[in-house]
Scaffold this motif. Structure first.
Motif, PDB file in Angstrom:
ATOM      1  N   LEU A  89       4.704 -22.979 -17.622  1.00 52.30           N
ATOM      2  CA  LEU A  89       4.873 -23.546 -18.958  1.00 52.30           C
ATOM      3  C   LEU A  89       6.344 -23.523 -19.362  1.00 52.30           C
ATOM      4  O   LEU A  89       7.081 -22.581 -19.041  1.00 52.30           O
ATOM      5  CB  LEU A  89       4.037 -22.777 -19.978  1.00 52.30           C
ATOM      6  N   ASN A  90       6.780 -24.549 -20.058  1.00 56.80           N
ATOM      7  CA  ASN A  90       8.132 -24.627 -20.580  1.00 56.80           C
ATOM      8  C   ASN A  90       8.130 -24.089 -22.012  1.00 56.80           C
ATOM      9  O   ASN A  90       7.658 -24.747 -22.943  1.00 56.80           O
ATOM     10  CB  ASN A  90       8.639 -26.072 -20.550  1.00 56.80           C
ATOM     11  N   ILE A  91       8.661 -22.895 -22.171  1.00 56.41           N
ATOM     12  CA  ILE A  91       8.683 -22.233 -23.481  1.00 56.41           C
ATOM     13  C   ILE A  91      10.130 -22.008 -23.886  1.00 56.41           C
ATOM     14  O   ILE A  91      10.926 -21.467 -23.110  1.00 56.41           O
ATOM     15  CB  ILE A  91       7.928 -20.886 -23.437  1.00 56.41           C
ATOM     16  N   ASN A  92      10.495 -22.449 -25.091  1.00 51.37           N
ATOM     17  CA  ASN A  92      11.875 -22.295 -25.554  1.00 51.37           C
ATOM     18  C   ASN A  92      12.114 -20.882 -26.081  1.00 51.37           C
ATOM     19  O   ASN A  92      11.232 -20.012 -26.056  1.00 51.37           O
ATOM     20  CB  ASN A  92      12.204 -23.341 -26.618  1.00 51.37           C
ATOM     21  N   LYS A  93      13.337 -20.655 -26.594  1.00 45.34           N
ATOM     22  CA  LYS A  93      13.702 -19.316 -27.062  1.00 45.34           C
ATOM     23  C   LYS A  93      12.888 -18.879 -28.258  1.00 45.34           C
ATOM     24  O   LYS A  93      12.717 -17.670 -28.504  1.00 45.34           O
ATOM     25  CB  LYS A  93      15.188 -19.295 -27.411  1.00 45.34           C
ATOM     26  N   GLU A  94      12.406 -19.826 -29.035  1.00 40.83           N
ATOM     27  CA  GLU A  94      11.594 -19.493 -30.213  1.00 40.83           C
ATOM     28  C   GLU A  94      10.137 -19.231 -29.860  1.00 40.83           C
ATOM     29  O   GLU A  94       9.321 -18.948 -30.742  1.00 40.83           O
ATOM     30  CB  GLU A  94      11.665 -20.618 -31.254  1.00 40.83           C
ATOM     31  N   GLY A  95       9.795 -19.355 -28.584  1.00 40.48           N
ATOM     32  CA  GLY A  95       8.425 -19.106 -28.168  1.00 40.48           C
ATOM     33  C   GLY A  95       7.512 -20.306 -28.268  1.00 40.48           C
ATOM     34  O   GLY A  95       6.300 -20.172 -28.083  1.00 40.48           O
ATOM     35  N   GLN A  96       8.078 -21.471 -28.556  1.00 45.35           N
ATOM     36  CA  GLN A  96       7.268 -22.678 -28.660  1.00 45.35           C
ATOM     37  C   GLN A  96       7.072 -23.310 -27.282  1.00 45.35           C
ATOM     38  O   GLN A  96       7.996 -23.383 -26.471  1.00 45.35           O
ATOM     39  CB  GLN A  96       7.938 -23.684 -29.595  1.00 45.35           C
ATOM     40  N   GLN A  97       5.844 -23.775 -27.028  1.00 44.46           N
ATOM     41  CA  GLN A  97       5.537 -24.424 -25.761  1.00 44.46           C
ATOM     42  C   GLN A  97       5.910 -25.908 -25.851  1.00 44.46           C
ATOM     43  O   GLN A  97       5.369 -26.653 -26.662  1.00 44.46           O
ATOM     44  CB  GLN A  97       4.052 -24.284 -25.422  1.00 44.46           C
ATOM     45  N   LEU A  98       6.849 -26.328 -25.007  1.00 41.01           N
ATOM     46  CA  LEU A  98       7.317 -27.712 -25.006  1.00 41.01           C
ATOM     47  C   LEU A  98       6.576 -28.579 -24.005  1.00 41.01           C
ATOM     48  O   LEU A  98       6.469 -29.788 -24.190  1.00 41.01           O
ATOM     49  CB  LEU A  98       8.824 -27.752 -24.713  1.00 41.01           C
ATOM     50  N   GLY A  99       6.087 -27.976 -22.950  1.00 39.92           N
ATOM     51  CA  GLY A  99       5.405 -28.742 -21.908  1.00 39.92           C
ATOM     52  C   GLY A  99       5.154 -27.878 -20.696  1.00 39.92           C
ATOM     53  O   GLY A  99       5.067 -26.643 -20.797  1.00 39.92           O
ATOM     54  N   LYS A 100       5.042 -28.532 -19.542  1.00 41.39           N
ATOM     55  CA  LYS A 100       4.731 -27.805 -18.307  1.00 41.39           C
ATOM     56  C   LYS A 100       5.561 -28.383 -17.159  1.00 41.39           C
ATOM     57  O   LYS A 100       5.701 -29.602 -17.022  1.00 41.39           O
ATOM     58  CB  LYS A 100       3.247 -27.914 -17.985  1.00 41.39           C
ATOM     59  N   TYR A 101       6.116 -27.496 -16.333  1.00 40.40           N
ATOM     60  CA  TYR A 101       6.844 -27.905 -15.132  1.00 40.40           C
ATOM     61  C   TYR A 101       5.833 -28.039 -13.987  1.00 40.40           C
ATOM     62  O   TYR A 101       5.511 -27.058 -13.311  1.00 40.40           O
ATOM     63  CB  TYR A 101       7.915 -26.881 -14.757  1.00 40.40           C
ATOM     64  N   ILE A 102       5.335 -29.244 -13.763  1.00 40.98           N
ATOM     65  CA  ILE A 102       4.252 -29.391 -12.786  1.00 40.98           C
ATOM     66  C   ILE A 102       4.735 -29.180 -11.351  1.00 40.98           C
ATOM     67  O   ILE A 102       3.954 -28.792 -10.477  1.00 40.98           O
ATOM     68  CB  ILE A 102       3.572 -30.770 -12.918  1.00 40.98           C
ATOM     69  N   PHE A 103       6.021 -29.423 -11.073  1.00 41.97           N
ATOM     70  CA  PHE A 103       6.583 -29.155  -9.745  1.00 41.97           C
ATOM     71  C   PHE A 103       7.517 -27.944  -9.763  1.00 41.97           C
ATOM     72  O   PHE A 103       8.185 -27.672  -8.771  1.00 41.97           O
ATOM     73  CB  PHE A 103       7.352 -30.367  -9.220  1.00 41.97           C
ATOM     74  N   GLY A 104       7.588 -27.232 -10.879  1.00 46.11           N
ATOM     75  CA  GLY A 104       8.470 -26.088 -10.980  1.00 46.11           C
ATOM     76  C   GLY A 104       9.886 -26.500 -11.359  1.00 46.11           C
ATOM     77  O   GLY A 104      10.164 -27.636 -11.732  1.00 46.11           O
ATOM     78  N   THR A 105      10.817 -25.543 -11.245  1.00 46.95           N
ATOM     79  CA  THR A 105      12.224 -25.780 -11.580  1.00 46.95           C
ATOM     80  C   THR A 105      13.125 -25.268 -10.454  1.00 46.95           C
ATOM     81  O   THR A 105      12.675 -24.523  -9.567  1.00 46.95           O
ATOM     82  CB  THR A 105      12.613 -25.078 -12.889  1.00 46.95           C
ATOM     83  N   ASP A 106      14.422 -25.649 -10.528  1.00 50.11           N
ATOM     84  CA  ASP A 106      15.376 -25.170  -9.534  1.00 50.11           C
ATOM     85  C   ASP A 106      16.119 -23.954 -10.081  1.00 50.11           C
ATOM     86  O   ASP A 106      15.710 -23.361 -11.085  1.00 50.11           O
ATOM     87  CB  ASP A 106      16.343 -26.293  -9.146  1.00 50.11           C
ATOM     88  N   ASN A 107      17.227 -23.585  -9.435  1.00 47.50           N
ATOM     89  CA  ASN A 107      17.936 -22.365  -9.836  1.00 47.50           C
ATOM     90  C   ASN A 107      18.635 -22.492 -11.175  1.00 47.50           C
ATOM     91  O   ASN A 107      19.054 -21.484 -11.758  1.00 47.50           O
ATOM     92  CB  ASN A 107      18.961 -21.991  -8.761  1.00 47.50           C
ATOM     93  N   LEU A 108      18.788 -23.709 -11.673  1.00 44.55           N
ATOM     94  CA  LEU A 108      19.397 -23.928 -12.988  1.00 44.55           C
ATOM     95  C   LEU A 108      18.354 -24.240 -14.057  1.00 44.55           C
ATOM     96  O   LEU A 108      18.713 -24.608 -15.178  1.00 44.55           O
ATOM     97  CB  LEU A 108      20.422 -25.061 -12.916  1.00 44.55           C
ATOM     98  N   GLY A 109      17.089 -24.138 -13.705  1.00 44.92           N
ATOM     99  CA  GLY A 109      16.026 -24.373 -14.661  1.00 44.92           C
ATOM    100  C   GLY A 109      15.748 -25.840 -14.933  1.00 44.92           C
ATOM    101  O   GLY A 109      15.138 -26.174 -15.952  1.00 44.92           O
TER     102      GLY A 109
END
Length: 323
Positions: A89-109
């Motif tokens: 799940l893509n969660i920002n600093k405020e704890g809000q869910q923005l979406g989902k990384y269906i293939f994941g992320t790299d070393n820089l997010g």
């Protein structure tokens, strides 16, 4: 002894009115080739798969932005989003869910799903552009060489042999030294400097066979010059061979770009391609195998689809296989 007359016989399956009717539909060469290609299920499946890949390369980054909630180029500084696994799940600093990384992320997010299709644009663009350049140069060069023959053919083919003896890796390194950077233009230039020689040889052989045909002799008798005969008669009649060559040449360009990017001589950051993504994924495959898996699958499926489609086109465009 029995008497035989016409009243005791009946014509079955044919009447005089349709005895000379043409039952088989009148098809052009390309219509018949398309008919036979549709019968090849593997080739049609490959064509559909290539269409899906092309659509995803066009709209995939936008779709990825809708799913993940961020653009593929945005870096996520949240430690939990660095090298995230598929489905995180893509969660920002405020704890809000923005979406989902269906293939994941790299070393820089950054979202791998969006970057995968952006990289596909670069890889496929290099494959298509490089092949078109090769076909254009090689078809004209081989057509002129095969048509004139003699001393002209000897000189032109010696040039081809010299260029063909130069490893393309040396050319790539020289281009990198001269231009001080690697990009799409540098890669295309390096791969096309010597890559057109195969097409030139192929077209030369075909033209040498076709130039003795009746329609070429008729054009010469009517006063057509060499330029018109080459462009209007000889090269168009090799279009089937050219199409087949293109379907096998595009994956070779994609693989060459992936290889060059893999060893650091291809696309450079912040730009990306499938080869560049695979190069980085290989470095972290022990811990984050998904970063190598997805670009590797994309490269494999694209190359396999082009090769299977090329096999189908070769069968469909061969007049000897017409039935």
């Amino acid at each position: 002894m029995a008497e035989l007359n016409k009243d005791k016989f009946q014509i079955i399956g044919c009447v005089n009115s349709d005895a000379e009717a043409i039952v088989r539909p009148n098809l052009t060469y390309w219509q018949d080739a398309w008919r036979r290609l549709k019968q090849n299920k593997v080739a049609i499946f490959s064509l559909i798969l290539l269409g899906v890949i092309a659509i995803m390369c066009a709209f995939g980054p936008w779709i990825g932005k809708l799913i993940s909630g961020v653009d593929y180029s945005i870096q996520n500084h949240n430690p939990a989003a660095l090298n995230a696994k598929p489905g995180t799940l893509n969660i920002n600093k405020e704890g809000q869910q923005l979406g989902k990384y269906i293939f994941g992320t790299d070393n820089l997010g950054r979202d791998i799903f969006g970057r995968l299709w952006v990289g596909g644009r670069v890889s496929i663009a290099i494959g298509l552009a490089g092949t078109l350049i090769e076909v254009f140069v090689g078809a004209i060069y081989g057509g002129v060489s095969g048509y004139f023959g003699g001393l002209v053919d000897d000189i032109m083919m010696r040039i081809v042999e010299v260029l063909n003896s130069i490893p393309y890796m040396i050319v790539v390194i020289l281009m990198a030294v001269i231009f001080q950077k690697q990009g799409m233009g540098t890669i295309l230039l390096a791969l096309c400097i010597t890559g057109w020689t195969g097409m030139a040889r192929l077209i030369r052989g075909q033209v040498m066979q076709l130039k003795e045909s009746e329609y070429v002799l008729a054009a010469q008798a009517l006063g057509a010059d060499s330029k018109r005969i080459i462009y209007k008669h000889l090269i168009p009649n090799t279009i089937g061979i050219i199409i087949i060559y293109m379907t096998f040449d595009i994956p070779s360009f994609i693989f060459a770009e992936a290889f060059l990017s893999f060893i650091g001589l291809g696309i450079q950051p912040p730009n990306t391609s499938w080869g560049a993504m695979a190069a980085f994924g290989q470095q972290v495959m022990d811990f984050y195998p998904h970063e190598l898996l997805f670009p590797a699958i994309a490269i494999s499926l694209t190359m396999l689809s082009f090769n299977l489609l090329g096999d189908g086109l070769r069968d469909a465009l061969d007049p000897k296989l017409r039935n």
